[in-house]
Design a protein around this motif. Structure first.
Motif, PDB file in Angstrom:
ATOM      1  N   MET A 137       0.811  -1.209   0.000  1.00  0.00           N
ATOM      2  CA  MET A 137       0.000   0.000   0.000  1.00  0.00           C
ATOM      3  C   MET A 137       0.849   1.266   0.000  1.00  0.00           C
ATOM      4  O   MET A 137       0.669   2.148  -0.830  1.00  0.00           O
ATOM      5  N   GLY A 138       1.771   1.362   0.944  1.00  0.00           N
ATOM      6  CA  GLY A 138       2.471   2.639   1.105  1.00  0.00           C
ATOM      7  C   GLY A 138       3.951   2.554   1.383  1.00  0.00           C
ATOM      8  O   GLY A 138       4.556   3.543   1.812  1.00  0.00           O
ATOM      9  N   GLY A 139       4.559   1.396   1.148  1.00  0.00           N
ATOM     10  CA  GLY A 139       5.996   1.282   1.361  1.00  0.00           C
ATOM     11  C   GLY A 139       6.407   1.679   2.769  1.00  0.00           C
ATOM     12  O   GLY A 139       5.708   1.403   3.742  1.00  0.00           O
ATOM     13  N   GLN A 140       7.538   2.366   2.881  1.00  0.00           N
ATOM     14  CA  GLN A 140       8.063   2.739   4.189  1.00  0.00           C
ATOM     15  C   GLN A 140       7.157   3.728   4.912  1.00  0.00           C
ATOM     16  O   GLN A 140       7.122   3.749   6.147  1.00  0.00           O
ATOM     17  N   ILE A 141       6.396   4.534   4.187  1.00  0.00           N
ATOM     18  CA  ILE A 141       5.473   5.462   4.847  1.00  0.00           C
ATOM     19  C   ILE A 141       4.397   4.676   5.589  1.00  0.00           C
ATOM     20  O   ILE A 141       4.094   4.941   6.760  1.00  0.00           O
ATOM     21  N   ALA A 142       3.816   3.675   4.919  1.00  0.00           N
ATOM     22  CA  ALA A 142       2.811   2.833   5.575  1.00  0.00           C
ATOM     23  C   ALA A 142       3.425   2.053   6.724  1.00  0.00           C
ATOM     24  O   ALA A 142       2.794   1.866   7.772  1.00  0.00           O
ATOM     25  N   VAL A 143       4.653   1.591   6.536  1.00  0.00           N
ATOM     26  CA  VAL A 143       5.333   0.829   7.588  1.00  0.00           C
ATOM     27  C   VAL A 143       5.494   1.689   8.843  1.00  0.00           C
ATOM     28  O   VAL A 143       5.179   1.251   9.958  1.00  0.00           O
ATOM     29  N   ILE A 144       5.977   2.918   8.671  1.00  0.00           N
ATOM     30  CA  ILE A 144       6.193   3.790   9.824  1.00  0.00           C
ATOM     31  C   ILE A 144       4.874   4.124  10.514  1.00  0.00           C
ATOM     32  O   ILE A 144       4.756   4.045  11.744  1.00  0.00           O
ATOM     33  N   VAL A 145       3.868   4.503   9.734  1.00  0.00           N
ATOM     34  CA  VAL A 145       2.594   4.916  10.321  1.00  0.00           C
ATOM     35  C   VAL A 145       1.926   3.764  11.066  1.00  0.00           C
ATOM     36  O   VAL A 145       1.500   3.913  12.213  1.00  0.00           O
ATOM     37  N   THR A 146       1.810   2.603  10.414  1.00  0.00           N
ATOM     38  CA  THR A 146       1.148   1.467  11.065  1.00  0.00           C
ATOM     39  C   THR A 146       1.971   0.932  12.231  1.00  0.00           C
ATOM     40  O   THR A 146       1.409   0.519  13.251  1.00  0.00           O
ATOM     41  N   ASP A 147       3.290   0.934  12.102  1.00  0.00           N
ATOM     42  CA  ASP A 147       4.127   0.474  13.219  1.00  0.00           C
ATOM     43  C   ASP A 147       4.005   1.412  14.417  1.00  0.00           C
ATOM     44  O   ASP A 147       4.045   0.969  15.571  1.00  0.00           O
ATOM     45  N   TRP A 148       3.852   2.719  14.150  1.00  0.00           N
ATOM     46  CA  TRP A 148       3.685   3.655  15.269  1.00  0.00           C
ATOM     47  C   TRP A 148       2.350   3.407  15.975  1.00  0.00           C
ATOM     48  O   TRP A 148       2.287   3.411  17.211  1.00  0.00           O
ATOM     49  N   ILE A 149       1.289   3.189  15.205  1.00  0.00           N
ATOM     50  CA  ILE A 149      -0.010   2.893  15.814  1.00  0.00           C
ATOM     51  C   ILE A 149       0.083   1.632  16.663  1.00  0.00           C
ATOM     52  O   ILE A 149      -0.381   1.589  17.815  1.00  0.00           O
ATOM     53  N   GLN A 150       0.695   0.606  16.110  1.00  0.00           N
ATOM     54  CA  GLN A 150       0.829  -0.661  16.837  1.00  0.00           C
ATOM     55  C   GLN A 150       1.722  -0.512  18.062  1.00  0.00           C
ATOM     56  O   GLN A 150       1.453  -1.080  19.119  1.00  0.00           O
ATOM     57  N   GLY A 151       2.808   0.249  17.911  1.00  0.00           N
ATOM     58  CA  GLY A 151       3.720   0.448  19.027  1.00  0.00           C
ATOM     59  C   GLY A 151       3.074   1.198  20.175  1.00  0.00           C
ATOM     60  O   GLY A 151       3.237   0.836  21.346  1.00  0.00           O
ATOM     61  N   THR A 152       2.329   2.250  19.846  1.00  0.00           N
ATOM     62  CA  THR A 152       1.645   3.024  20.887  1.00  0.00           C
ATOM     63  C   THR A 152       0.590   2.173  21.590  1.00  0.00           C
ATOM     64  O   THR A 152       0.488   2.168  22.824  1.00  0.00           O
ATOM     65  N   PHE A 153      -0.188   1.439  20.814  1.00  0.00           N
ATOM     66  CA  PHE A 153      -1.209   0.541  21.377  1.00  0.00           C
ATOM     67  C   PHE A 153      -0.562  -0.509  22.281  1.00  0.00           C
ATOM     68  O   PHE A 153      -1.012  -0.759  23.408  1.00  0.00           O
ATOM     69  N   ALA A 154       0.516  -1.138  21.791  1.00  0.00           N
ATOM     70  CA  ALA A 154       1.183  -2.192  22.561  1.00  0.00           C
ATOM     71  C   ALA A 154       1.774  -1.649  23.860  1.00  0.00           C
ATOM     72  O   ALA A 154       1.738  -2.324  24.893  1.00  0.00           O
ATOM     73  N   ASN A 155       2.336  -0.443  23.828  1.00  0.00           N
ATOM     74  CA  ASN A 155       2.901   0.133  25.045  1.00  0.00           C
ATOM     75  C   ASN A 155       1.855   0.234  26.150  1.00  0.00           C
ATOM     76  O   ASN A 155       2.109  -0.104  27.311  1.00  0.00           O
ATOM     77  N   TRP A 156       0.661   0.724  25.799  1.00  0.00           N
ATOM     78  CA  TRP A 156      -0.403   0.852  26.801  1.00  0.00           C
ATOM     79  C   TRP A 156      -0.890  -0.516  27.273  1.00  0.00           C
ATOM     80  O   TRP A 156      -1.151  -0.722  28.467  1.00  0.00           O
ATOM     81  N   VAL A 157      -1.006  -1.465  26.330  1.00  0.00           N
ATOM     82  CA  VAL A 157      -1.449  -2.817  26.717  1.00  0.00           C
ATOM     83  C   VAL A 157      -0.435  -3.489  27.628  1.00  0.00           C
ATOM     84  O   VAL A 157      -0.800  -4.114  28.633  1.00  0.00           O
ATOM     85  N   PHE A 158       0.844  -3.358  27.303  1.00  0.00           N
ATOM     86  CA  PHE A 158       1.871  -3.992  28.127  1.00  0.00           C
ATOM     87  C   PHE A 158       1.876  -3.420  29.542  1.00  0.00           C
ATOM     88  O   PHE A 158       2.115  -4.140  30.521  1.00  0.00           O
ATOM     89  N   LEU A 159       1.626  -2.112  29.666  1.00  0.00           N
ATOM     90  CA  LEU A 159       1.513  -1.520  31.002  1.00  0.00           C
ATOM     91  C   LEU A 159       0.392  -2.185  31.793  1.00  0.00           C
ATOM     92  O   LEU A 159       0.549  -2.538  32.964  1.00  0.00           O
ATOM     93  N   ALA A 160      -0.768  -2.347  31.140  1.00  0.00           N
ATOM     94  CA  ALA A 160      -1.920  -2.959  31.816  1.00  0.00           C
ATOM     95  C   ALA A 160      -1.630  -4.414  32.179  1.00  0.00           C
ATOM     96  O   ALA A 160      -1.987  -4.874  33.282  1.00  0.00           O
ATOM     97  N   VAL A 161      -0.986  -5.150  31.293  1.00  0.00           N
ATOM     98  CA  VAL A 161      -0.670  -6.563  31.553  1.00  0.00           C
ATOM     99  C   VAL A 161       0.290  -6.693  32.727  1.00  0.00           C
ATOM    100  O   VAL A 161       0.104  -7.539  33.617  1.00  0.00           O
ATOM    101  N   MET A 162       1.314  -5.851  32.759  1.00  0.00           N
ATOM    102  CA  MET A 162       2.278  -5.915  33.863  1.00  0.00           C
ATOM    103  C   MET A 162       1.612  -5.599  35.199  1.00  0.00           C
ATOM    104  O   MET A 162       1.847  -6.290  36.205  1.00  0.00           O
ATOM    105  N   ALA A 163       0.786  -4.569  35.210  1.00  0.00           N
ATOM    106  CA  ALA A 163       0.104  -4.205  36.454  1.00  0.00           C
ATOM    107  C   ALA A 163      -0.800  -5.342  36.925  1.00  0.00           C
ATOM    108  O   ALA A 163      -0.840  -5.671  38.122  1.00  0.00           O
ATOM    109  N   TYR A 164      -1.514  -5.966  35.999  1.00  0.00           N
ATOM    110  CA  TYR A 164      -2.412  -7.049  36.390  1.00  0.00           C
ATOM    111  C   TYR A 164      -1.632  -8.260  36.912  1.00  0.00           C
ATOM    112  O   TYR A 164      -2.008  -8.863  37.932  1.00  0.00           O
ATOM    113  N   LEU A 165      -0.564  -8.650  36.220  1.00  0.00           N
ATOM    114  CA  LEU A 165       0.215  -9.819  36.646  1.00  0.00           C
ATOM    115  C   LEU A 165       0.816  -9.619  38.029  1.00  0.00           C
ATOM    116  O   LEU A 165       0.836 -10.551  38.858  1.00  0.00           O
ATOM    117  N   LEU A 166       1.302  -8.416  38.308  1.00  0.00           N
ATOM    118  CA  LEU A 166       1.883  -8.153  39.627  1.00  0.00           C
ATOM    119  C   LEU A 166       0.811  -8.092  40.710  1.00  0.00           C
ATOM    120  O   LEU A 166       1.111  -8.288  41.893  1.00  0.00           O
TER     121      LEU A 166
END
Length: 666
Positions: free
Chosen positions: A181-210
């Protein structure tokens, strides 16, 4: 898994699909497809690049590692602190590489050495990369089968369809679509969305496990660890065979030597707006290693706890039921974490965790597919052409190559059976290119007397050592070896050293070859200023700023420490805050090391309490960092699209090199 979990998992790809489609019109030029038209800011690169490097396979790697050695890896990892500080402040390799304006590392090889070496280096990077990447789909598919509780087969129209195979097809297909679809532009944009989402999820997972697994249960796991394989005492690792102190000593060496050597994320190396933004992104990237990846430690430590605390017996039995069905120890280690997560996380949070990991797979795979496919076309195929391609033909060649990489990874994943930990396989296959490339890159950027002959010698020696190690590691356990020095060497490679240690020997030999052969063949220094666009060779886009040395002593000192004139007051504060963490824990590491050699030997209670406080501090810091990077990423994303709307790409900016110049500069 219940309905809400499946809805969450389905929602993320839909969001990514919309984002990828929106980038399509900005990636119609070769520079847009390969390097996002060099329009990405620091926070966008930091989060997206971090997510691209995480991936399911990287998480499996770290979950295996931390399950074996726990918090001791954190302690010995602090050894990297001084190295991280030096790398960040100096812009080591990152800054100068961006100054060259190369879009792939092998393009830099032609700028610095020769066209034939570009083709050779590109081919080696490509082959090393796809071999390394070959296990990614299989590891991810096994992970999701266990995490989501999927059967071995689906019954479709009366036919049994392998879930393992169909998952690999779906996951690879999604990643391919985003890249197309968009080469490196699509890669950066979608990876940023996924990275931001994952950061918040990982925080929640760590808090719950502890919350789920109290620290008292974790302390039981600490006490149950056998002597010589402590989970808390870094000086009690005499029985650890894989991730001992020497593993981390070599990791520090690789950190310096391998900067930008690994080409799996080559698109990010060329995407920054300026060399300074690339340097700042590298400074901020340190937070990912220090706090954002805490989930890779919390989950395996909690797994160890539930396996020894009787009140979690049901979960422990469920984990054992899954791992016991695997054919090898390496496979058991792969599926342990997803099996535990499926049993420990509640509905909703399990769906978020699974969605974050789907995103992690997509981000790594779209990045790697983009990189390896691009390298093959840019550095192996195009240098043989006498006339440039049209932008349309060039882009379709890139897409065809990317599709070919995906097909190879699918086939390799189908036939390969894991015989060693993921970390060791990746280290060894990566060293095929990295072992020699580090010398070539560092020497080419910083030493004007490095020669093409030295580059050939370094690369070939690195390949020979690494390939020999891979062949030895794949020999069956029941193979009978003869007598003699050659067979002794094969036995040593197979059983006497780890993949990490073989990587070290590959590095040492290639450095020696580069230096010796360069000194023997250098006739005149290379013009570094022209290649790096400095002084009279400066271009408007990348003109060097503040390269003069002010006469004030304080300013001279700050320049030498890396706080150069390109840094704004805000940049200096960001850098100081970011580097405070490694400075503090490097001091802790050095103090503990000195005290140990002076006879200090605290009991297990001390270490358990110390790591408890560290976990609280790291989790609190991670929360602040996630908020900070989310806001900065949104601002960078808006700025990138504003710049893309008015950006006029040059058709000559397609990766060609003419007489040691980029084609669009001649």
């Amino acid at each position: 898994m219940i309905w809400i979990d499946w809805i969450i998992i389905a929602a993320l790809p839909i969001v990514l699909l919309i984002a990828a489609v929106r980038t399509r019109r900005h990636a119609r030029s070769v520079s847009g497809f390969l390097a996002a038209n060099r329009c990405a800011g620091r926070y966008l690169i930091t989060v997206a690049y971090g997510m691209a490097q995480v991936g399911v396979i990287s998480l499996v790697w770290f979950w295996q590692q931390y399950y074996d050695v726990g918090f001791t890896s954190v302690f010995w990892g602090w050894m990297e602190g001084p190295a991280m500080i030096i790398l960040a402040l100096s812009g080591w390799v990152v800054y100068r590489y961006r100054q060259t304006r190369a879009m792939t590392m092998a393009q830099f090889f032609e700028l610095r050495y020769s066209r034939s070496f570009r083709v050779f280096g590109g081919l080696v990077a490509f082959l090393s990369g796809i071999l390394n990447y070959g296990i990614f789909p299989a590891v991810a598919a096994r992970f999701f089968i266990v995490l989501l509780g999927l059967p071995d087969y689906w019954l479709i129209a009366g036919f049994e369809v392998s879930v393992f195979v169909s998952l690999m097809v779906m996951l690879l297909g999604t990643a391919i679509f985003f890249v197309f679809m968009g080469g490196q532009i699509a890669v950066i944009v979608t990876d940023w969305i996924q990275g931001t989402f994952a950061n918040w999820v990982f925080l929640a997972v760590m808090a719950y496990l502890l919350w789920l697994v109290p620290w008292s249960s974790i302390e039981l796991a600490f006490e149950a660890a056998p002597s010589g394989k402590s989970l808390t005492n870094p000086f009690d690792l005499g029985g650890e065979e894989r991730f001992d102190a020497w593993y981390w000593v070599i990791a520090v060496i690789v950190l310096f030597y391998g900067m930008l050597s690994w080409q799996g994320t080559s698109g990010y190396n060329a995407s920054a707006i300026t060399p300074h933004e690339a340097k700042m992104a590298n400074i901020l990237a340190g937070w990912r290693f220090r706090v954002l990846m805490l989930v890779t430690l919390i989950l395996p430590i909690c797994i160890r706890a539930v396996q020894v605390d009787p009140k979690f017996a049901g979960i422990a039995e469920g984990i054992d039921a899954v791992t016991s069905t695997q054919a090898t120890d390496a496979l058991q280690a792969e599926v342990r974490a997803p099996a535990a997560a499926a049993l420990m996380l509640p509905s909703g949070l399990l769906g978020l965790f699974a969605a974050a990991l789907v995103g992690a797979f997509i981000s790594t795979n779209d990045t790697y597919l983009h990189s390896w496919g691009s390298i093959f076309i840019q550095d192996v195929v195009l240098p043989f052409r006498k006339t440039p391609l049209s932008a349309r033909a060039h882009l379709w060649m890139l897409r065809a190559s990317i599709f070919g990489v995906a097909v190879f990874a699918f086939v390799f994943s189908m036939v390969y059976t894991p015989t060693q930990y993921v970390a060791m396989f990746l280290a060894l296959t990566g060293a095929i290119f990295v072992g020699g490339a580090g010398s070539v890159i560092i020497g080419g950027l910083y030493w004007s007397r490095g020669t093409t002959t030295g580059a050939w010698a370094a690369m070939i020696s690195g390949i020979v050592v690494s390939c020999s190690g891979i062949a030895a590691k794949q020999l069956p356990d029941d193979v009978v070896l003869g007598d003699g020095a050659m067979f002794d060497l094969i036995r040593w490679m197979k059983e006497g050293v780890t993949g990490q240690e073989l990587t070290f020997w590959s590095i040492a030999i290639s450095i020696g070859c580069y230096v010796v052969f360069s000194l023997a063949t250098c006739r005149a220094p290379f013009n570094m200023d022209r290649m790096l666009h400095r002084g009279k060779y400066a271009l408007g886009e990348d003109a060097a700023k503040g390269t003069h040395i002010t006469k004030r002593r304080l300013a001279v000192l700050m320049e030498r420490l890396g706080f150069d004139s390109e840094m704004t007051t805000r940049d200096r504060w960001v850098t100081a805050i970011t580097l405070a963490w490694p400075v503090i824990f490097t001091t802790v590491f050095a103090t503990a090391l000195i005290a140990h050699f002076l006879g200090w030997a605290p009991g297990s209670g001390f270490w358990a309490a110390a790591w408890g406080w560290y976990t609280i501090l790291a989790l609190a810091t991670a929360t602040i960092i996630v908020i900070w990077f989310t806001i900065g990423g949104i601002q960078n994303l808006q700025a990138m699209f504003r710049k893309l709307r008015t950006y006029q790409a040059s058709e000559a900016d397609d990766g060609r090199v003419i007489d040691h110049h980029n084609a669009d500069e001649t």
